[in-house]
Design an enzyme around this catalytic site. Sequence first.
Site, mmCIF file in Angstrom:
data_model
loop_
_atom_site.group_PDB
_atom_site.id
_atom_site.type_symbol
_atom_site.label_atom_id
_atom_site.label_comp_id
_atom_site.label_asym_id
_atom_site.label_seq_id
_atom_site.Cartn_x
_atom_site.Cartn_y
_atom_site.Cartn_z
ATOM 1 N N ASP A 47 0.729 -1.285 -0.057
ATOM 2 C CA ASP A 47 0.076 0.005 0.117
ATOM 3 C C ASP A 47 0.829 1.494 0.019
ATOM 4 O OD1 ASP A 47 -2.939 1.344 0.895
ATOM 5 O OD2 ASP A 47 -1.308 2.251 1.825
ATOM 6 N N TYR A 52 3.201 10.032 -0.640
ATOM 7 C CA TYR A 52 4.342 9.356 0.114
ATOM 8 C C TYR A 52 5.647 9.682 -0.722
ATOM 9 C CZ TYR A 52 0.938 6.556 2.573
ATOM 10 O OH TYR A 52 -0.189 6.013 3.148
ATOM 11 N N LYS A 77 -2.803 5.843 -3.923
ATOM 12 C CA LYS A 77 -3.781 6.832 -3.586
ATOM 13 C C LYS A 77 -3.650 8.127 -4.334
ATOM 14 C CE LYS A 77 -3.287 5.113 1.067
ATOM 15 N NZ LYS A 77 -1.895 4.701 1.025
ATOM 16 N N HIS A 110 -7.309 9.469 -1.641
ATOM 17 C CA HIS A 110 -6.527 9.688 -0.236
ATOM 18 C C HIS A 110 -7.346 10.348 1.020
ATOM 19 C CE1 HIS A 110 -2.081 9.531 1.402
ATOM 20 N NE2 HIS A 110 -3.089 9.086 2.038
#
Length: 288
Positions: A47, A52, A77, A110
């Site tokens: 994930d 990120y 996401k 997200h």
Amino acid sequence: MSIFDETITLNNGIKIPKLALGVWEIPDDKVADAVKSAVDIGYRHIDTAQAYGNERGVGDGVRNASVSRDEIFVNSKVAAEIKNYDTAKQSIDETLNKMGLDYLDMMIIHNPQPWNEVNQGNDRHFEGNLETWRAMEDAVKAGKLKTIGVSSFGKEDLDNLIKNSSTKPAVNQVQIHIGDTPMDIIKYSQANDIAVEAFSPVAHGAAMKDERIKQMSAKYNVSVPQLCIRYDWQLNVIVLPKSANPEHMKSNAELDFEISAEDMKTLMAIDQMDYGEASVFPVFGGKI
């Protein structure tokens, strides 16, 4: 059956592994090794997220893993700030490009709100979320995504998509840990055949310092993370513990014990966790 083989069947028939590796805060140049180690240990669900900044490394790890691509469930996401069709569509293509993958198993929104509005404003961006959702639906039709879902969506956010689109979210990824167990949204999602995923099962490390949790883990002769992950597991949700350390990845998957119903109740009653330095993040109550 290995814990890594345990799956939940989503509302479109796709099976999702119930234990995943989360990679938030693992740097892009280190995450490929983390992914490869996780796959070697047995993890089959990874994930990540556009936010990120490590999608490139995750893709590298997936492509060079010890099992074939189709054996790994990969999720990313769409950034919380994206609330229109064109930008969402472009971002999905960019993610696939960065990762070097032909498709993702899942992509989720997200957050219903841009991060700088979380905990600060009441605008739920219903129109914008529908726009992004439409771009994701089209990416499914184009074969770029297998399925789509959401993260941190409340009842009204879910209802907006359910009533105004032809695709029901496959998952709702929510913060769930001892000290924060939002049973209302867990039950509402599951009642609507939306699988629930738990992020931050160890409360971004805060659980490690909580005496009540430490005492309970000692009772079961397990580590605090093991107790926390097992707690989420027993709520019948997909769990996403995060680690770059292969030893931790291994122990996070050692969940062959059962928390009694009475102890689950005790743990569910815990609240007011001290998130320490992590409290600056919007997901832990911070404001940008």
